[in-house]
Design a protein around this motif. Structure first.
Motif, PDB file in Angstrom:
ATOM      1  N   ARG A 101      -6.405   8.739   1.977  1.00 51.66           N
ATOM      2  CA  ARG A 101      -7.742   7.990   1.555  1.00 51.66           C
ATOM      3  C   ARG A 101      -8.474   7.245   2.555  1.00 51.66           C
ATOM      4  O   ARG A 101      -9.679   7.339   2.547  1.00 51.66           O
ATOM      5  CB  ARG A 101      -7.532   7.121   0.368  1.00 51.66           C
ATOM      6  N   ILE A 102      -7.800   6.920   3.691  1.00 47.95           N
ATOM      7  CA  ILE A 102      -8.712   6.168   4.823  1.00 47.95           C
ATOM      8  C   ILE A 102      -9.234   7.328   5.540  1.00 47.95           C
ATOM      9  O   ILE A 102     -10.459   7.181   5.924  1.00 47.95           O
ATOM     10  CB  ILE A 102      -7.834   5.269   5.593  1.00 47.95           C
ATOM     11  N   GLU A 144      -7.215  -0.749   0.124  1.00 48.42           N
ATOM     12  CA  GLU A 144      -5.815  -0.211  -0.086  1.00 48.42           C
ATOM     13  C   GLU A 144      -4.672  -1.562   0.060  1.00 48.42           C
ATOM     14  O   GLU A 144      -3.539  -1.132  -0.522  1.00 48.42           O
ATOM     15  CB  GLU A 144      -5.182   0.773   1.059  1.00 48.42           C
ATOM     16  N   ALA A 174       0.647  -1.088  -0.018  1.00 48.70           N
ATOM     17  CA  ALA A 174      -0.210   0.019   0.138  1.00 48.70           C
ATOM     18  C   ALA A 174       0.973   1.272   0.113  1.00 48.70           C
ATOM     19  O   ALA A 174       0.512   2.478  -0.248  1.00 48.70           O
ATOM     20  CB  ALA A 174      -1.076   0.123   1.057  1.00 48.70           C
ATOM     21  N   ALA A 226      -2.286   6.303   0.657  1.00 51.35           N
ATOM     22  CA  ALA A 226      -3.321   5.331   1.238  1.00 51.35           C
ATOM     23  C   ALA A 226      -3.966   5.921   2.342  1.00 51.35           C
ATOM     24  O   ALA A 226      -5.123   5.995   2.814  1.00 51.35           O
ATOM     25  CB  ALA A 226      -2.738   4.061   1.361  1.00 51.35           C
ATOM     26  N   GLN A 286     -11.902   1.004   3.517  1.00 53.07           N
ATOM     27  CA  GLN A 286     -10.915   1.559   2.751  1.00 53.07           C
ATOM     28  C   GLN A 286      -9.497   1.237   3.048  1.00 53.07           C
ATOM     29  O   GLN A 286      -8.900   0.866   1.992  1.00 53.07           O
ATOM     30  CB  GLN A 286     -10.991   3.253   2.902  1.00 53.07           C
TER      31      GLN A 286
END
Lengths: 250, 213
Positions: free
Chosen positions: A122-123, A210, A106, A119, A206
């Motif tokens: 995005r989480i 990832e 990731a 990543a 999420q």
């Protein structure tokens, strides 16, 4: 002190990297690890060679930008310390030091020691926030009573700087400590409880998307965390996830 | 993993308590054990639980394999320098390896006794019950093969000890139970059972071997 360095060099995400040997002389014991890297890069630039790319920003141990897997451990041998706060006095003259990037599917390598940690962003986007109206009619924070113990615990979780050492240390490359700290810092407070169920489901979902590994409760993450985020956060997230899965509004 | 794991630990305890009867090697003791074995393979409620147990073992093993494969995929490029002993214990990082040893042992163990009890031609004792005690005693006393089986048994118990050392407390963490007051107790209980249970099991074949002649 004089040191031998074995540094991971990789041109970009699509090429294969390798460890390259470097020798560096006259390193001050009082310099930080990153200053030692700066010294090396100045020498490389002077010689007309490509400097080593590594992430850094505040150099005060609070931004979470510096990384480096040093001699087999994220952020090096000193506990509860970011790489920028690690000093060369922790090493001995003549030491060989391995310097590698965080290794996780990731976190792809951008170049050399710098990895892409988007990543994590995005989480956070998936649920690491509270939805509050900020158009001038926000409540005064003090109008909402919060037990001191909860406030302290939320603060402890919020000290996570998102550096990714937990992922780097985990034999499974799992991101559970990071995600659970971010879930906890919000769900412990009244403002965060409103969206708690959806938050934990979305953030965990999420995290899995990832490509991080699974948590098997090894505990390496908490041991290597520069901010000493505890495993209690992971247990709290497991509790919330279980509860939200069984009783979700969706 | 946590639910099936804790269930399998409860099985370990029941199985141990039943089979400690094998420490009585007198004729009456053997007949008592054979009667117990008959009860365990014929009483309906026990039969239902045994099917739940087989499914749990399979699920625990398959889920474990899936997790190990996913976790390996999560780090395609390994570290050249890696010092995991500074931040975690060996058992916690090698649950897959330990589990594989244990699964291999379970298959061997079921082949030696479970299969024989159900479908083997093992004869009956004076009470008319299948003489499983004789099979057990022969397995662990029979020449060099007996010695090897005792050794394999002891090694497998060591694997179970390491597996439980991490696994017991880990299950509670998975359920979300991590509390300043209870977690230290859970860990101590886990360390206790991870030593006592495999040790008590290992005593059985070692005792049978030493009781030879």
């Amino acid at each position: 002190m004089d040191l031998k360095l074995k540094i991971w060099r990789q041109a970009n995400q699509n090429t294969k990297g390798e460890l390259k040997d470097y020798a560096i002389k006259n390193v001050s014991a009082d310099s930080s690890f990153l200053e030692m890297m700066d010294q090396l890069n100045e020498e490389l630039i002077t010689k007309g060679e490509e400097p080593v790319v590594f992430d850094h920003d505040c150099r005060e141990g609070i931004c979470g930008m510096c990384s480096l897997h040093i001699n087999g451990e994220p952020h090096g041998p000193q506990n509860a310390t970011t790489t920028c706060q690690l000093h060369m006095r922790k090493f001995k003259d003549g030491d060989t030091i391995y310097i590698e990037p965080w290794r996780s599917r990731a976190f792809p390598v951008i170049k050399d020691l710098s990895v892409d940690r988007n990543a994590f962003d995005r989480i956070i986007e998936a649920g690491g926030y509270v939805s509050v109206n900020t158009s001038g009619n926000t409540l005064d924070a003090n109008a909402m009573p919060v037990p001191k113990a909860d406030a302290d615990e939320a603060f402890n979780s919020a000290t996570c700087i998102g550096c990714g050492a937990c992922v780097a240390a985990c034999p499974n490359a799992s991101a559970m400590l990071f995600v659970s700290a971010k879930v906890s810092q919000l769900s412990l407070l009244p403002q965060g409880k409103v969206e708690a169920k959806d938050r934990v489901l979305n953030m965990v979902n999420q995290m899995d998307l990832e490509g991080f590994g699974n948590c098997s409760n090894v505990g390496a993450c908490a041991e290597e965390c520069p901010k000493e985020i505890s495993l209690e956060n992971i247990a709290r997230m497991n509790r919330e996830y279980l509860g939200a899965s069984l009783a979700s509004s969706k | 993993m946590a639910i099936t794991g804790l269930f399998l630990i409860s099985f370990l305890i029941v199985h141990l308590l039943g089979n400690l009867q094998l420490l009585d090697l007198s004729v009456e003791g053997q007949e008592k054990f054979n009667a117990y074995a008959k009860f365990m393979t014929s009483f309906p409620l026990i039969k239902i639980i045994s099917y739940v147990l087989y499914i749990s073992i399979l699920f625990h093993a398959i889920d474990g394999i899936v997790l190990v494969m996913q976790n390996r995929k999560a780090r395609p490029e390994r570290y050249k320098s890696w010092k995991p002993n500074t931040n975690s214990i060996w058992a916690s990082r090698n649950m897959g390896l330990l589990g594989t040893i244990i699964l291999a042992f379970i298959i061997m163990h079921m082949g030696q006794f479970w299969y024989q009890m159900h479908w083997g031609d093992i004869g009956v004792d004076s009470e008319g019950n299948k003489n499983l005690a004789a099979v057990v005693i022969k397995t662990y006393q029979d020449g060099s093969a007996g010695l090897i089986f005792v050794l394999l048994y002891v090694i497998s118990m060591a694997a179970i000890a390491f597996h439980l050392w991490h696994g017991f407390a880990s299950a509670f963490q998975t359920f979300g139970l991590n509390h300043k007051r209870y977690t230290p107790v859970i860990k101590k209980v886990g360390y206790g059972i991870s030593v006592i249970i495999p040790l008590a099991y290992a005593i059985i074949p070692v005792y049978i071997l030493m009781a030879k002649n």
